[in-house]
Design a protein around this motif. Sequence first.
Motif, mmCIF file in Angstrom:
data_model
loop_
_atom_site.group_PDB
_atom_site.id
_atom_site.type_symbol
_atom_site.label_atom_id
_atom_site.label_comp_id
_atom_site.label_asym_id
_atom_site.label_seq_id
_atom_site.Cartn_x
_atom_site.Cartn_y
_atom_site.Cartn_z
ATOM 1 N N ALA A 18 4.248 12.053 -5.041
ATOM 2 C CA ALA A 18 5.236 12.361 -4.196
ATOM 3 C C ALA A 18 5.040 11.771 -2.779
ATOM 4 O O ALA A 18 3.931 12.288 -2.835
ATOM 5 C CB ALA A 18 6.319 13.201 -4.000
ATOM 6 N N GLY A 19 6.360 11.180 -1.918
ATOM 7 C CA GLY A 19 5.246 10.659 -0.897
ATOM 8 C C GLY A 19 5.616 12.000 0.540
ATOM 9 O O GLY A 19 6.204 12.475 0.271
ATOM 10 N N SER A 20 5.159 11.421 1.610
ATOM 11 C CA SER A 20 5.222 12.565 2.710
ATOM 12 C C SER A 20 6.684 12.045 3.587
ATOM 13 O O SER A 20 7.107 11.564 3.431
ATOM 14 C CB SER A 20 4.223 12.108 3.494
ATOM 15 N N PRO A 21 6.954 13.506 3.264
ATOM 16 C CA PRO A 21 7.671 13.548 4.699
ATOM 17 C C PRO A 21 8.135 13.155 5.822
ATOM 18 O O PRO A 21 7.022 12.530 6.172
ATOM 19 C CB PRO A 21 8.639 14.675 4.633
ATOM 20 N N ILE A 32 8.869 8.583 -3.839
ATOM 21 C CA ILE A 32 7.424 8.265 -4.865
ATOM 22 C C ILE A 32 6.607 7.501 -4.489
ATOM 23 O O ILE A 32 7.269 5.967 -4.074
ATOM 24 C CB ILE A 32 7.825 8.029 -6.030
ATOM 25 N N SER A 33 5.791 7.912 -4.406
ATOM 26 C CA SER A 33 4.473 6.584 -3.666
ATOM 27 C C SER A 33 3.587 6.309 -4.658
ATOM 28 O O SER A 33 3.786 5.054 -5.062
ATOM 29 C CB SER A 33 3.395 7.502 -2.823
ATOM 30 N N PHE A 59 1.008 -0.869 0.162
ATOM 31 C CA PHE A 59 -0.256 0.578 -0.067
ATOM 32 C C PHE A 59 0.583 1.262 0.367
ATOM 33 O O PHE A 59 1.803 1.327 1.303
ATOM 34 C CB PHE A 59 -0.964 0.326 1.368
ATOM 35 N N VAL A 60 0.448 1.618 -0.945
ATOM 36 C CA VAL A 60 0.996 3.563 -0.993
ATOM 37 C C VAL A 60 0.214 4.698 -1.237
ATOM 38 O O VAL A 60 -0.722 4.368 -1.750
ATOM 39 C CB VAL A 60 1.943 3.784 -2.018
ATOM 40 N N SER A 61 0.429 5.827 -0.661
ATOM 41 C CA SER A 61 -0.489 6.861 -0.593
ATOM 42 C C SER A 61 0.868 8.322 -0.175
ATOM 43 O O SER A 61 1.596 8.108 -0.125
ATOM 44 C CB SER A 61 -0.730 7.102 0.602
ATOM 45 N N ASN A 62 0.286 8.986 -1.252
ATOM 46 C CA ASN A 62 1.032 10.249 -0.642
ATOM 47 C C ASN A 62 0.667 11.701 0.979
ATOM 48 O O ASN A 62 1.633 11.857 0.813
ATOM 49 C CB ASN A 62 1.004 11.651 -1.891
#
Length: 779
Positions: free
Chosen positions: A765-768, A746-747, A95-98
């Motif tokens: 892009a993914g969250s910091p 990259i999400s 699972f990925v999300s920004n």
Amino acid sequence: MFTKKMTPFGAAAFMLLSSTALAATPPDVVLRQKHHARPEHRQAASTAKDENIMVTAALRAAHSAITDVSRKDMDRFVAGTSPLKILGSLTGANFVSNDPLGLDIYSKSFYVRGFNQSQLGATLDGIPLGDQSYNKYNGLDINSAITQDNIARMNLSQGGGDVTLPSTSELGGAMEFYSADPADKAGGVISQMFGSYNSFRTYVKGDTGTFTPFGTKAYVSYMRVDADKWKGYGDQFTQQVNAKIVQPIGTNSSIKAFFNWSDLAQYEYQDLSLELLHKVGQRLDNYAPDYRAAYLAAQGVYPASFASLSDPADAAYYNGGQAERDYLGGLTLDFDMGHHIRWKTLFYGHGSQEYSTWANPFVASPTGAPLSFMAIPEQVRRLGFTTEMTHTYKNNVLRTGVWFENNDYSIGKYYYSEPVLGQGAPIGAIGPFNTYGGPFAQVWGMGFNTNTVQYHLTDTYHILPGLAITGGFKSLVVTTAGGANENDVSYTHVEQLPNGSVTSSAAFLPHINIDWHFLHDHELYFDVAENMRAFTYEGYQSGSVPSLWGVKNQAAFDVARRTLRPERNWTYVVGYHYYGKVVSASVDAYRSNFTNRLGLMASGSLVNPTSTVGNLGGVTMNGVDADVVIRPIRHLTIDNSISYNHSTYDNNITSAGVLYHLQGKKVPAYPQFMYKTSLIYSYQGLTAHFDANYISRRYLSYTNDTGVPGFWMTNIGARYSFGQQSIFRDLSVSFDVYNLLNTPYISTVGEQGFPLVGDRQSLLAGSPRQFFGSVSAKF
């Protein structure tokens, strides 16, 4: 603990639900025993041996190809974390999300052993949730269907799914979510989360307890989330109400009613391409609140950093977002008929209204502004029922049932005026849209009506106390009629948009499962199934799912429905599990053979995409998942898992007269290798955890000439329960750090479709690094 259970073919699943649908309106304002137990009673039916093998933390062990996730497991995550993100921590899932909690429904991407979220089945208390992709043409995202705090448990099938599951998209595996029943004793819960970027989440729940002589009980809850975007301008808002009432009847029957209302309004992040990442950076976002910069860009005057871009007009828009309102509700009847017969019926209803929006730099407004505001409204009205009878006879558990659903779905594309610079405020990403009059153009509109009928029959035969075989099949017919009902040729440049009827059908889709406990704490299982995914349907050139109605014109649609066939596949799984006090381990090997794999080849801009649907031929997928849980000392659990997946296309394809060499190329967006480790220490009221995950390279294009690199993600957190304090039955606090090492990554890959070759603005892009703390009290 995550615990695998045997596939629930011996389950009764017969419920009744109803709901009021939303009216269709243009988008001018924004809406804010040892045999298999029944699914909802599986935990209660666990044997003492099952309880002994359950361990705290991230244990992934147990029976067959289903992994159960308990409420205790969910509480280890930050309050309000998406159920899909929690399932994504399981072996073989990704699972990925920004955003850190996975609540941005546009950016979420969920895969299980190579199957994406639109190829999995999903239900809530037996209610079909449909396709879990962004444009939910036939269902509802789990985040919008129920507040996560109200989920009692959930499970993930990583085999061939379950023929009893009501789903038209179940190619490989399924997700089942079960809502909690009201408490027997009056009380409630208050939870408050605080986090980075002004993140706040409030959850309040009140239980009536048993309030009639007949055992009636109910609860009502309210949840609200407010958070700023971690880059750019705008916020992300969600609120939700759940209510449930339970009326026991006798000792083993019940009537249950459930209602859900959710309201979502979110500013979105700008989609990125590899070029944008390399030349501008992943901090690039929309122009908002700088309307002047967006205005000039629509006139061809761009920021200096855009000078070397091949398409500076698409690099950023003024704003974009989504707004959604959903209703879900119904009534469940579950009766013990005596003579080992159980009958369960479910009527359900779902109404939804959603808007996706972008500021459009390519179409001028009648006001004289060089840009306009584009809104794509979608409305869903679903009514349906399932009915099933279960009969236990000697060593057999027989199940048979029917599912019917009617779905009315509409989608369109509208343009609204933006103001001339200095003569008013621009339109916000979540409205209202009609500040400068109603829509000045409806580019296109489409409507669809779909009828679904599914029948299933299964038998679980317990040959020996430790050996059971389940065989069954389902029959499925899905007919969708509709298409274009509006077409502004001056914008589409097409005389006739797609319209017509398409049927997906399969008379016999078999599923066989064998489960053998051949020694104490040792188990072997085998699972094989054939599945079909019905044709999807969506708006014209929408670029989200491979819809036959999404092609260029009527002629292309006629060719597609004559030549294309629904996706089908055979899935085989063999697995071994060992349950020990110090070490537990599992290994699964699987293979899937796809035929008629449909692909959406996307090109063009985000606001005016060009989409082509084609048969990518066959796909062969082989993979292995392995997981080891070690408990070296008391209170400490160490979990390590690896996943390897090799999914490749079997054929080359020709599109627009060009030959593309897909044979042997890997399927986009899914990593070939994943590694997950988790350390959890629990002592008295304290639970602390550290998690690290590795995701390997993911491809963007079908020909694999573009992709994004792999990355490590680390998280850490702790939770402490003070137990009973004053009027509170339990008082607890928690603190978590997401992306501990502040890794840039990259999400999401492919949220705007995949190109055949090269680059596309279809990355997020993914969250910091972010910090979260919460306080929760039960009374």
